[in-house]
Design a protein around this motif. Sequence first.
Motif, mmCIF file in Angstrom:
data_model
loop_
_atom_site.group_PDB
_atom_site.id
_atom_site.type_symbol
_atom_site.label_atom_id
_atom_site.label_comp_id
_atom_site.label_asym_id
_atom_site.label_seq_id
_atom_site.Cartn_x
_atom_site.Cartn_y
_atom_site.Cartn_z
ATOM 1 N N CYS A 175 17.934 -48.512 -40.669
ATOM 2 C CA CYS A 175 16.740 -48.874 -41.418
ATOM 3 C C CYS A 175 16.159 -47.616 -42.052
ATOM 4 C CB CYS A 175 15.709 -49.585 -40.539
ATOM 5 S SG CYS A 175 14.861 -48.550 -39.354
ATOM 6 N N TYR A 176 15.369 -47.827 -43.091
ATOM 7 C CA TYR A 176 14.743 -46.718 -43.782
ATOM 8 C C TYR A 176 13.356 -47.138 -44.249
ATOM 9 C CZ TYR A 176 15.538 -49.084 -48.233
ATOM 10 O OH TYR A 176 15.517 -49.986 -49.267
ATOM 11 N N ILE A 177 12.543 -46.148 -44.513
ATOM 12 C CA ILE A 177 11.244 -46.370 -45.136
ATOM 13 C C ILE A 177 11.114 -45.354 -46.269
ATOM 14 C CG2 ILE A 177 9.976 -44.852 -43.529
ATOM 15 C CD1 ILE A 177 7.680 -46.974 -43.715
ATOM 16 N N GLN A 178 10.620 -45.827 -47.396
ATOM 17 C CA GLN A 178 10.575 -45.001 -48.595
ATOM 18 C C GLN A 178 9.126 -44.678 -48.944
ATOM 19 O OE1 GLN A 178 12.633 -46.711 -51.914
ATOM 20 N NE2 GLN A 178 12.275 -44.958 -53.230
ATOM 21 N N TRP A 179 8.774 -43.401 -48.782
ATOM 22 C CA TRP A 179 7.435 -42.972 -49.181
ATOM 23 C C TRP A 179 7.614 -41.806 -50.139
ATOM 24 C CZ3 TRP A 179 5.164 -38.604 -46.156
ATOM 25 C CH2 TRP A 179 6.041 -38.111 -45.177
ATOM 26 N N SER A 180 7.086 -40.655 -49.899
ATOM 27 C CA SER A 180 7.364 -39.522 -50.780
ATOM 28 C C SER A 180 8.793 -39.023 -50.564
ATOM 29 C CB SER A 180 6.377 -38.395 -50.550
ATOM 30 O OG SER A 180 6.449 -37.918 -49.228
ATOM 31 N N GLN A 181 9.423 -39.486 -49.543
ATOM 32 C CA GLN A 181 10.827 -39.225 -49.248
ATOM 33 C C GLN A 181 11.361 -40.464 -48.554
ATOM 34 O OE1 GLN A 181 9.904 -35.824 -46.694
ATOM 35 N NE2 GLN A 181 10.639 -36.973 -44.915
ATOM 36 N N VAL A 182 12.625 -40.413 -48.206
ATOM 37 C CA VAL A 182 13.206 -41.525 -47.462
ATOM 38 C C VAL A 182 13.509 -41.050 -46.051
ATOM 39 C CG1 VAL A 182 15.100 -43.163 -47.328
ATOM 40 C CG2 VAL A 182 14.184 -42.495 -49.557
ATOM 41 N N LEU B 267 1.869 -44.962 -42.371
ATOM 42 C CA LEU B 267 1.131 -46.187 -42.651
ATOM 43 C C LEU B 267 2.130 -47.217 -43.163
ATOM 44 C CD1 LEU B 267 -1.751 -47.256 -42.546
ATOM 45 C CD2 LEU B 267 -2.000 -46.610 -44.941
ATOM 46 N N PHE B 268 2.754 -47.888 -42.220
ATOM 47 C CA PHE B 268 3.930 -48.732 -42.467
ATOM 48 C C PHE B 268 3.703 -49.742 -43.588
ATOM 49 C CE2 PHE B 268 7.800 -50.824 -41.325
ATOM 50 C CZ PHE B 268 7.556 -52.182 -41.449
ATOM 51 N N ARG B 269 2.549 -50.398 -43.581
ATOM 52 C CA ARG B 269 2.341 -51.514 -44.490
ATOM 53 C C ARG B 269 2.286 -51.089 -45.948
ATOM 54 N NH1 ARG B 269 -2.659 -50.973 -41.830
ATOM 55 N NH2 ARG B 269 -4.348 -50.290 -43.174
ATOM 56 N N THR B 270 2.217 -49.812 -46.193
ATOM 57 C CA THR B 270 2.047 -49.312 -47.550
ATOM 58 C C THR B 270 3.363 -49.135 -48.296
ATOM 59 O OG1 THR B 270 0.122 -48.095 -46.744
ATOM 60 C CG2 THR B 270 0.981 -47.459 -48.879
ATOM 61 N N VAL C 272 12.434 -54.820 -48.422
ATOM 62 C CA VAL C 272 11.203 -55.594 -48.624
ATOM 63 C C VAL C 272 10.102 -54.624 -49.018
ATOM 64 C CG1 VAL C 272 10.719 -55.559 -46.128
ATOM 65 C CG2 VAL C 272 9.570 -57.234 -47.600
ATOM 66 N N THR C 273 9.377 -54.969 -50.075
ATOM 67 C CA THR C 273 8.318 -54.088 -50.565
ATOM 68 C C THR C 273 7.037 -54.280 -49.759
ATOM 69 O OG1 THR C 273 7.437 -55.685 -52.136
ATOM 70 C CG2 THR C 273 9.278 -54.333 -52.894
ATOM 71 N N ALA C 274 6.061 -53.439 -50.066
ATOM 72 C CA ALA C 274 4.757 -53.575 -49.423
ATOM 73 C C ALA C 274 4.116 -54.914 -49.774
ATOM 74 C CB ALA C 274 3.854 -52.415 -49.833
ATOM 75 N N ALA C 275 4.464 -55.442 -50.941
ATOM 76 C CA ALA C 275 3.936 -56.734 -51.379
ATOM 77 C C ALA C 275 4.778 -57.896 -50.875
ATOM 78 C CB ALA C 275 3.876 -56.778 -52.908
#
Length: 114
Positions: free
Chosen positions: A95-102, A28-31, A51-54
Motif C-alpha cells: 500500500c502507499y499514500i501520496q502526499w508531498s512524496q509517496v 492526516l490520512f483522510r487528506t 482511492v482519492t480523498a474524495a
Amino acid sequence: QVRLVESGGGLAQAGGSLRLSCQSSGILFRTYPVGWYRQAPGKQLEFVASVTAANNTNYADSLKSRYTITRGNNTNTATLQKNNLKPGDTAVYYCYIQWSQVDWGQGTQVTVSS
C-alpha cells in the motif's frame, strides 16, 4: 514520520477471498490518496487500485471486477477486498499514500493455490 503497515495476506485457495488492510500513522490520512500495487515473482510492480480523498476509486482494468478498495478515514485504514482469487494474484501487495512524496508499506505476501 509516516508509517504504513499492511496485513491480511496469506495463503488462499483459488476462488476464495482475502481482505488486505493498510493501517497508517503519522499523517492526516483522510487528506491524501491511497492505493495498492503488487509485485509478482519475477515481474514488475503493477498498479492495483487507488482511492482519492474524495473517495473516487480507480482500478487496474484486469482487476476491477474482483477487487474493491475502500478507505476508513476514522480508522486511518485502506482496505482491499479481493474476491474470486486466481493463482495469478500471487504477489507481494504494497500500500502507499501520496502526499508531498509517496510512502510505502513493507508489503504483505498473498499466495493463491490452484
